[in-house]
Design a protein around this motif. Structure first.
Motif, PDB file in Angstrom:
ATOM      1  N   THR A  32       0.851  -1.198   0.000  1.00 53.75           N
ATOM      2  CA  THR A  32       0.000   0.000   0.000  1.00 53.75           C
ATOM      3  C   THR A  32       0.885   1.245   0.000  1.00 53.75           C
ATOM      4  OG1 THR A  32      -1.393  -1.304   1.502  1.00 53.75           O
ATOM      5  CG2 THR A  32      -2.051   0.977   1.105  1.00 53.75           C
ATOM      6  N   ALA A  33       0.633   2.151  -0.924  1.00 53.13           N
ATOM      7  CA  ALA A  33       1.376   3.425  -0.945  1.00 53.13           C
ATOM      8  C   ALA A  33       0.574   4.506  -0.243  1.00 53.13           C
ATOM      9  CB  ALA A  33       1.671   3.836  -2.379  1.00 53.13           C
ATOM     10  N   ALA A  34      -0.733   4.504  -0.445  1.00 50.20           N
ATOM     11  CA  ALA A  34      -1.591   5.541   0.132  1.00 50.20           C
ATOM     12  C   ALA A  34      -3.011   5.017   0.221  1.00 50.20           C
ATOM     13  CB  ALA A  34      -1.561   6.798  -0.742  1.00 50.20           C
ATOM     14  N   SER A  35      -3.743   5.501   1.233  1.00 50.40           N
ATOM     15  CA  SER A  35      -5.158   5.156   1.345  1.00 50.40           C
ATOM     16  C   SER A  35      -5.925   6.367   1.831  1.00 50.40           C
ATOM     17  CB  SER A  35      -5.365   4.002   2.323  1.00 50.40           C
ATOM     18  OG  SER A  35      -6.762   3.801   2.521  1.00 50.40           O
ATOM     19  N   GLY A  36      -6.884   6.806   1.048  1.00 49.04           N
ATOM     20  CA  GLY A  36      -7.757   7.883   1.495  1.00 49.04           C
ATOM     21  C   GLY A  36      -8.662   7.376   2.607  1.00 49.04           C
ATOM     22  N   ILE A  37      -9.175   8.318   3.407  1.00 53.26           N
ATOM     23  CA  ILE A  37     -10.158   7.966   4.440  1.00 53.26           C
ATOM     24  C   ILE A  37     -11.515   8.429   3.939  1.00 53.26           C
ATOM     25  CG2 ILE A  37     -10.856   8.273   6.838  1.00 53.26           C
ATOM     26  CD1 ILE A  37      -8.039   8.868   7.592  1.00 53.26           C
ATOM     27  N   CYS A  38     -12.441   7.480   3.785  1.00 51.09           N
ATOM     28  CA  CYS A  38     -13.776   7.762   3.249  1.00 51.09           C
ATOM     29  C   CYS A  38     -14.784   7.720   4.400  1.00 51.09           C
ATOM     30  CB  CYS A  38     -14.116   6.694   2.207  1.00 51.09           C
ATOM     31  SG  CYS A  38     -15.804   6.756   1.589  1.00 51.09           S
ATOM     32  N   HIS A  39     -15.862   8.481   4.266  1.00 52.74           N
ATOM     33  CA  HIS A  39     -16.873   8.487   5.336  1.00 52.74           C
ATOM     34  C   HIS A  39     -17.486   7.096   5.545  1.00 52.74           C
ATOM     35  CE1 HIS A  39     -19.318  11.229   7.936  1.00 52.74           C
ATOM     36  NE2 HIS A  39     -19.947  10.087   8.071  1.00 52.74           N
ATOM     37  N   SER A  40     -17.486   6.260   4.502  1.00 52.00           N
ATOM     38  CA  SER A  40     -18.061   4.919   4.675  1.00 52.00           C
ATOM     39  C   SER A  40     -17.259   4.100   5.699  1.00 52.00           C
ATOM     40  CB  SER A  40     -18.113   4.182   3.339  1.00 52.00           C
ATOM     41  OG  SER A  40     -18.877   4.916   2.408  1.00 52.00           O
ATOM     42  N   ASP A  41     -15.938   4.347   5.821  1.00 46.97           N
ATOM     43  CA  ASP A  41     -15.162   3.669   6.877  1.00 46.97           C
ATOM     44  C   ASP A  41     -15.704   4.083   8.245  1.00 46.97           C
ATOM     45  OD1 ASP A  41     -13.098   2.324   5.239  1.00 46.97           O
ATOM     46  OD2 ASP A  41     -12.407   4.350   4.776  1.00 46.97           O
ATOM     47  N   LEU A  42     -16.006   5.392   8.374  1.00 51.27           N
ATOM     48  CA  LEU A  42     -16.545   5.887   9.647  1.00 51.27           C
ATOM     49  C   LEU A  42     -17.942   5.299   9.904  1.00 51.27           C
ATOM     50  CD1 LEU A  42     -16.280   7.775  12.084  1.00 51.27           C
ATOM     51  CD2 LEU A  42     -17.050   9.664  10.643  1.00 51.27           C
ATOM     52  N   SER A 134      -7.295  -1.478   3.310  1.00 53.27           N
ATOM     53  CA  SER A 134      -6.114  -0.680   2.953  1.00 53.27           C
ATOM     54  C   SER A 134      -5.545   0.143   4.100  1.00 53.27           C
ATOM     55  CB  SER A 134      -6.460   0.238   1.777  1.00 53.27           C
ATOM     56  OG  SER A 134      -7.499   1.121   2.122  1.00 53.27           O
ATOM     57  N   PHE A 135      -6.123   0.050   5.307  1.00 49.77           N
ATOM     58  CA  PHE A 135      -5.466   0.686   6.451  1.00 49.77           C
ATOM     59  C   PHE A 135      -4.406  -0.297   6.962  1.00 49.77           C
ATOM     60  CE2 PHE A 135      -9.554   3.242   7.688  1.00 49.77           C
ATOM     61  CZ  PHE A 135      -9.350   4.085   6.608  1.00 49.77           C
ATOM     62  N   ALA A 136      -3.523  -0.677   6.059  1.00 54.02           N
ATOM     63  CA  ALA A 136      -2.499  -1.678   6.349  1.00 54.02           C
ATOM     64  C   ALA A 136      -1.360  -1.512   5.353  1.00 54.02           C
ATOM     65  CB  ALA A 136      -3.092  -3.082   6.228  1.00 54.02           C
ATOM     66  N   GLU A 137      -0.167  -1.943   5.758  1.00 54.12           N
ATOM     67  CA  GLU A 137       1.008  -1.744   4.890  1.00 54.12           C
ATOM     68  C   GLU A 137       0.930  -2.567   3.607  1.00 54.12           C
ATOM     69  OE1 GLU A 137       4.477  -0.624   8.083  1.00 54.12           O
ATOM     70  OE2 GLU A 137       3.814  -2.714   7.995  1.00 54.12           O
ATOM     71  N   LYS A 138       0.151  -3.670   3.647  1.00 50.73           N
ATOM     72  CA  LYS A 138      -0.017  -4.487   2.441  1.00 50.73           C
ATOM     73  C   LYS A 138      -1.468  -4.896   2.290  1.00 50.73           C
ATOM     74  CE  LYS A 138       4.615  -6.293   2.653  1.00 50.73           C
ATOM     75  NZ  LYS A 138       5.560  -7.369   2.396  1.00 50.73           N
ATOM     76  N   MET A 139      -1.834  -5.213   1.035  1.00 51.68           N
ATOM     77  CA  MET A 139      -3.194  -5.712   0.754  1.00 51.68           C
ATOM     78  C   MET A 139      -3.058  -6.981  -0.085  1.00 51.68           C
ATOM     79  SD  MET A 139      -5.094  -2.260  -0.544  1.00 51.68           S
ATOM     80  CE  MET A 139      -3.855  -1.938  -1.774  1.00 51.68           C
ATOM     81  N   ILE A 337      -1.386  11.920   6.296  1.00 52.08           N
ATOM     82  CA  ILE A 337      -1.135  11.519   7.684  1.00 52.08           C
ATOM     83  C   ILE A 337      -0.511  10.126   7.723  1.00 52.08           C
ATOM     84  CG2 ILE A 337      -3.045  12.929   8.558  1.00 52.08           C
ATOM     85  CD1 ILE A 337      -4.719  10.394   8.868  1.00 52.08           C
ATOM     86  N   LYS A 338      -0.024   9.736   8.898  1.00 50.74           N
ATOM     87  CA  LYS A 338       0.526   8.389   9.086  1.00 50.74           C
ATOM     88  C   LYS A 338      -0.583   7.457   9.573  1.00 50.74           C
ATOM     89  CE  LYS A 338       5.231   9.697  10.466  1.00 50.74           C
ATOM     90  NZ  LYS A 338       5.818   9.260   9.216  1.00 50.74           N
ATOM     91  N   GLN A 357      -8.538  13.224   3.611  1.00 50.16           N
ATOM     92  CA  GLN A 357      -7.258  12.943   4.258  1.00 50.16           C
ATOM     93  C   GLN A 357      -6.711  11.659   3.660  1.00 50.16           C
ATOM     94  OE1 GLN A 357      -7.671  13.796   8.785  1.00 50.16           O
ATOM     95  NE2 GLN A 357      -9.644  13.059   8.079  1.00 50.16           N
ATOM     96  N   VAL A 358      -5.399  11.638   3.464  1.00 52.21           N
ATOM     97  CA  VAL A 358      -4.774  10.463   2.866  1.00 52.21           C
ATOM     98  C   VAL A 358      -3.710   9.924   3.817  1.00 52.21           C
ATOM     99  CG1 VAL A 358      -3.449   9.600   0.900  1.00 52.21           C
ATOM    100  CG2 VAL A 358      -5.169  11.361   0.548  1.00 52.21           C
ATOM    101  N   ILE A 359      -3.816   8.642   4.119  1.00 53.30           N
ATOM    102  CA  ILE A 359      -2.766   7.974   4.891  1.00 53.30           C
ATOM    103  C   ILE A 359      -1.669   7.614   3.901  1.00 53.30           C
ATOM    104  CG2 ILE A 359      -2.181   5.940   6.256  1.00 53.30           C
ATOM    105  CD1 ILE A 359      -5.150   5.824   7.095  1.00 53.30           C
TER     106      ILE A 359
END
Ligand SMILES: NC(=O)c1ccc[n+]([C@@H]2O[C@H](COP(=O)([O-])OP(=O)(O)OC[C@H]3O[C@@H](n4cnc5c(N)ncnc54)[C@H](O)[C@@H]3O)[C@@H](O)[C@H]2O)c1
Ligand SMILES: [Zn+2]
Ligand SMILES: [Zn+2]
Length: 362
Positions: A32-42, A134-139, A337-338, A357-359
């Protein structure tokens, strides 16, 4: 590998060291290089979309292929990819009928004989969200959850296309046909709404009216193509839209997902107009709507799921739009963000203080 785990609803995600399996036939391992945070995760965290904990959320990713399983021919190590939740089977009536985003197999996951793609160090299975997590270093994903993209596309901006951009832009470009000059309302200016707004601009809509409860978003919306902005907390936004459009808009995109704003969206829609429901209202809630209003004014209401996408066709096109200067993504990123800051990211999203926001991973 490090991942943010949802151990329970309405609790902070926990950063844990997890195991990820090797790719089975048809699967691809992605760094994973980057993951946006979407409201559906919330919405999942808050219980509005039921997912069984323990679970790793995140579904708006871009990354680089690390390894491929047997039989994978579309990807090789080193390829840059975007992941999308609308995995498709290719043979059902929706896939063959041209609407692969409705494929009922998209959340099927691995078959029973194989171990869970994600597990704790002790071997306990961890639920994978939408074949991505994708809130992880690999998928570890089916190849049909991924699309290869141009190497010159920056991966942090590419990640936004994984969900929010495809959802919003696709709602305007694919779900409905907006004639040039039509009046459009965008209700909710998060990553999804700002993308729908850009879709309206790209197809040549006339008035593009942006509405949010956070007036700081209006200069951003104007930069992205809004012709008018309405503060939802000041006065009556329905009357304001009726005034600006002479009775109601041709298209209203609800990009929030609350019962009152869905009702407002229908009320803002003019005679013969279309309300497009993009926001996800928590599954347990119903929305009362005036049926006679629909009949007597011939209003239409449609849902729009993941921008009615065919993502292997749409996403490379959206990247060309970005690299040609027609789709603006840089402005949509409020912060990078990290992974460890993901809970702060959700707090800011709850308060409406961010666009996207993008992790970003090392
Ligand atoms: N249909 C799909 O396939 C799909 C895909 C992705 C996301 N979604 C949904 O789309 C919605 C938007 O997602 P997002 O990531 O852009 O969310 P977000 O939280 O980033 O943005 C929501 C925006 O709505 C505004 N808002 C909240 N309450 C309001 C009110 N009462 N009046 C006016 N504005 C208000 C907030 O200030 C914020 O700007 C969510 O419901 C999400 O679950 C749907
Ligand atoms: Zn999403
Ligand atoms: Zn299918």
């Amino acid at each position: 590998m490090k991942a943010a785990v949802m151990r329970a609803n309405n609790a902070p995600l926990e950063i844990e060291d997890l195991e990820i399996d090797d790719p089975a036939p048809g699967e691809v391992l992605v760094k994973t290089a980057a993951s946006g945070i979407c409201h559906s995760d919330l919405t999942v965290i808050e219980g509005g979309l039921p997912m069984p904990p323990p679970c790793v959320l995140g579904h708006e990713p871009a990354g680089i292929v690390e390894a491929v399983g047997e039989g994978v021919t579309d990807f090789s190590p080193g390829d840059h990819v975007i992941g999308c939740i609308t995995s498709w089977c290719g043979v059902c009536k929706f896939c063959t009928g041209g609407r692969p985003y409705l494929c009922p197999t998209q959340f099927a996951g691995r078959s029973g004989e194989l171990k869970s793609r994600l597990s704790t160090k002790g071997g306990d299975p961890i639920f994978q969200f939408a074949n991505l997590s994708s809130f992880a270093e690999k998928m570890l994903s089916p190849e049909r959850s991924l699309v290869k993209i141009r190497d010159d596309m920056p991966l942090d901006r590419a990640s936004l296309i994984g969900c929010g951009v495809t959802t919003g832009l696709g709602a305007a470009l694919n779900t409905v046909n907006i004639p040039a000059g039509a009046s459009v309302v965008i209700l909710g200016l998060g990553g999804v709404g700002l993308s729908a707004l850009q879709g309206a601009r790209i197809v040549g809509a006339g008035k593009i009216i942006a509405i949010d409860a956070q007036p700081w978003k209006f200069s951003l919306a104007q930069n992205l193509g809004a012709t008018d902005c309405i503060n939802a907390k000041e006065g009556d936004p329905i009357a304001a839209v009726q005034e600006l459009t002479g009775g109601g808009a041709d298209f209203v995109f609800e990009c929030i997902g609350l019962v009152p704003t869905v009702q407002q969206a229908v009320a803002m829609t003019g005679r013969g107009g279309t309300t497009v429901l993009v926001g996800v209202v928590p599954m347990s809630e119903l929305v009362p709507i005036s049926a006679s209003d629909l009949t007597l004014q011939e209003k239409k209401i449609t849902g729009s799921y993941m921008g009615s996408n065919r993502f292997r066709f749409d996403m490379p096109k959206y990247i060309d739009f970005y690299l040609d200067g027609r789709l603006h993504l840089d402005e949509m990123i409020s912060s990078r963000i990290k992974l460890e800051e993901v809970n702060d990211g959700f707090d800011l999203m709850r308060k409406g203080e961010v666009a996207r926001q993008v992790i970003v991973f090392d």
